[in-house]
Design a protein around this motif. Structure first.
Motif, short mmCIF file in Angstrom:
data_model
loop_
_atom_site.label_atom_id
_atom_site.label_comp_id
_atom_site.label_asym_id
_atom_site.label_seq_id
_atom_site.Cartn_x
_atom_site.Cartn_y
_atom_site.Cartn_z
N GLU A 174 -2.75 -20.73 34.33
CA GLU A 174 -1.57 -20.77 33.47
C GLU A 174 -0.50 -21.68 34.06
OE1 GLU A 174 0.72 -17.33 31.16
OE2 GLU A 174 1.14 -17.28 33.32
N SER A 175 -0.33 -21.61 35.36
CA SER A 175 0.64 -22.45 36.05
C SER A 175 0.29 -23.93 35.86
CB SER A 175 0.67 -22.08 37.53
OG SER A 175 1.62 -22.83 38.21
N GLN A 176 -0.98 -24.25 35.97
CA GLN A 176 -1.42 -25.64 35.76
C GLN A 176 -1.21 -26.07 34.32
OE1 GLN A 176 -5.46 -25.60 37.19
NE2 GLN A 176 -4.84 -25.61 39.35
N VAL A 177 -1.48 -25.16 33.38
CA VAL A 177 -1.27 -25.46 31.96
C VAL A 177 0.21 -25.76 31.70
CG1 VAL A 177 -1.27 -24.41 29.65
CG2 VAL A 177 -3.29 -24.22 31.11
N LEU A 178 1.08 -24.97 32.32
CA LEU A 178 2.52 -25.19 32.14
C LEU A 178 2.94 -26.55 32.68
CD1 LEU A 178 3.82 -21.62 32.97
CD2 LEU A 178 3.88 -22.76 30.74
N GLU A 179 2.29 -27.00 33.74
CA GLU A 179 2.60 -28.32 34.30
C GLU A 179 2.13 -29.44 33.38
OE1 GLU A 179 1.08 -28.77 38.28
OE2 GLU A 179 2.05 -26.94 38.96
N THR A 180 0.99 -29.24 32.70
CA THR A 180 0.45 -30.30 31.84
C THR A 180 0.95 -30.22 30.41
OG1 THR A 180 -1.53 -29.00 31.30
CG2 THR A 180 -1.66 -30.48 33.21
N GLY A 181 1.49 -29.05 30.00
CA GLY A 181 2.05 -28.90 28.66
C GLY A 181 1.02 -28.87 27.55
N PRO B 31 -0.32 -26.58 24.87
CA PRO B 31 -0.06 -25.28 24.25
C PRO B 31 -1.32 -24.50 23.87
CG PRO B 31 0.59 -27.07 22.79
CD PRO B 31 0.22 -27.69 24.09
N ASP B 32 -2.39 -25.17 23.47
CA ASP B 32 -3.62 -24.46 23.12
C ASP B 32 -4.19 -23.75 24.34
OD1 ASP B 32 -3.40 -25.29 20.50
OD2 ASP B 32 -4.74 -27.00 20.76
N ASP B 33 -4.11 -24.42 25.49
CA ASP B 33 -4.61 -23.81 26.72
C ASP B 33 -3.73 -22.63 27.12
OD1 ASP B 33 -6.70 -25.59 26.87
OD2 ASP B 33 -5.65 -26.97 28.23
N LEU B 34 -2.43 -22.71 26.84
CA LEU B 34 -1.52 -21.61 27.17
C LEU B 34 -1.87 -20.37 26.34
CD1 LEU B 34 0.84 -20.70 28.89
CD2 LEU B 34 2.37 -21.51 27.09
N ASN B 35 -2.20 -20.57 25.07
CA ASN B 35 -2.63 -19.44 24.23
C ASN B 35 -3.88 -18.79 24.80
OD1 ASN B 35 -0.53 -19.75 22.40
ND2 ASN B 35 -1.71 -21.08 21.06
N ARG B 36 -4.81 -19.60 25.26
CA ARG B 36 -6.06 -19.09 25.82
C ARG B 36 -5.80 -18.31 27.10
NH1 ARG B 36 -9.10 -20.50 29.60
NH2 ARG B 36 -8.18 -22.54 29.95
N THR B 37 -4.98 -18.87 27.99
CA THR B 37 -4.72 -18.17 29.25
C THR B 37 -3.93 -16.88 29.01
OG1 THR B 37 -2.74 -19.50 29.71
CG2 THR B 37 -4.82 -20.24 30.71
N THR B 38 -3.04 -16.90 28.04
CA THR B 38 -2.28 -15.69 27.71
C THR B 38 -3.21 -14.60 27.20
OG1 THR B 38 -0.29 -16.96 27.23
CG2 THR B 38 -0.41 -14.75 26.30
N SER B 39 -4.16 -14.96 26.35
CA SER B 39 -5.13 -13.99 25.85
C SER B 39 -5.98 -13.42 26.98
CB SER B 39 -6.04 -14.62 24.80
OG SER B 39 -5.30 -14.97 23.67
N LEU B 40 -6.44 -14.30 27.87
CA LEU B 40 -7.22 -13.83 29.03
C LEU B 40 -6.40 -12.90 29.91
CD1 LEU B 40 -9.08 -17.05 30.26
CD2 LEU B 40 -10.14 -14.89 29.64
N LYS B 41 -5.17 -13.29 30.14
CA LYS B 41 -4.28 -12.50 30.99
C LYS B 41 -4.06 -11.11 30.40
CE LYS B 41 0.08 -13.70 31.47
NZ LYS B 41 1.33 -14.36 31.82
N GLU B 42 -3.85 -11.04 29.09
CA GLU B 42 -3.65 -9.75 28.44
C GLU B 42 -4.88 -8.87 28.54
OE1 GLU B 42 -2.37 -10.76 24.48
OE2 GLU B 42 -0.34 -11.27 25.16
N LYS B 43 -6.06 -9.46 28.37
CA LYS B 43 -7.31 -8.69 28.46
C LYS B 43 -7.50 -8.13 29.87
CE LYS B 43 -11.70 -7.49 27.73
NZ LYS B 43 -11.90 -6.43 28.69
N ILE B 44 -7.28 -8.96 30.86
CA ILE B 44 -7.45 -8.51 32.24
C ILE B 44 -6.39 -7.47 32.59
CG2 ILE B 44 -7.47 -9.22 34.67
CD1 ILE B 44 -8.55 -11.96 33.68
#
Length: 164
Positions: free
Chosen positions: A32-39, A41-54
């Protein structure tokens, strides 16, 4: 295996599972941190979903750990974990590793949250400025209903241009 080791074996297995889940959570936070650096948004949605599941899995794991501690007549907290670790040295290393990794994950999660909040605030200010410039003061809320746009106090208000 001694009687004490046999009694603590389910707790040890549960702590290993929690450690594994916490490592997964930390890995997603790094992503997620890397996604925030690259900007991206689709990857941020994916990491957020993964984070919520875990996070849900971690919550269930901590509930089970609490039940195991209570079955051992230990409090469901850090003191209970340390008391169990005092009875079996193998638990001590797991408890310390889990605590250290949890602290690192919490700091990284807070750091990512601060970045997301800053990006959101910046985006809201830009949207308000654009809406003011275009004269379009209608926006839609999360339920899809129209509402008047509010402009932050620090966004300059421009007079509409008149042709002529």
């Amino acid at each position: 295996m001694t009687d004490s080791q046999a009694r603590l074996q389910p707790l040890q297995t549960q702590l290993q599972q929690e450690l594994h889940l916490t490592q997964q959570f930390f890995n997603v936070l790094n992503e997620e941190s890397q996604v925030l650096e690259t900007g991206q948004p689709d990857d941020l949605n994916r990491t957020t979903s993964l984070k919520e599941k875990i996070a849900e899995d971690l919550h269930a794991a901590t509930q089970l750990r609490g039940s195991l501690l209570e079955a051992l007549n230990l409090p469901n907290n850090l003191q209970g974990l340390r008391a169990a670790a005092a009875q079996q040295p193998e638990l001590s290393a797991l408890v310390e590793e889990l605590g250290a990794l949890s602290d690192r994950a919490q700091r990284l999660n807070e750091q990512n949250g601060n970045i997301i909040n800053a990006l959101l605030t910046n985006t809201q200010r830009m949207m308000a400025a654009l809406q003011t410039l275009t004269g379009n003061n209608t926006v839609y809320d999360a339920s899809g209903k129209k509402k008047a746009a509010t402009v932050a106090a620090d966004v300059p208000r421009l007079k509409p241009l008149k042709a002529g």
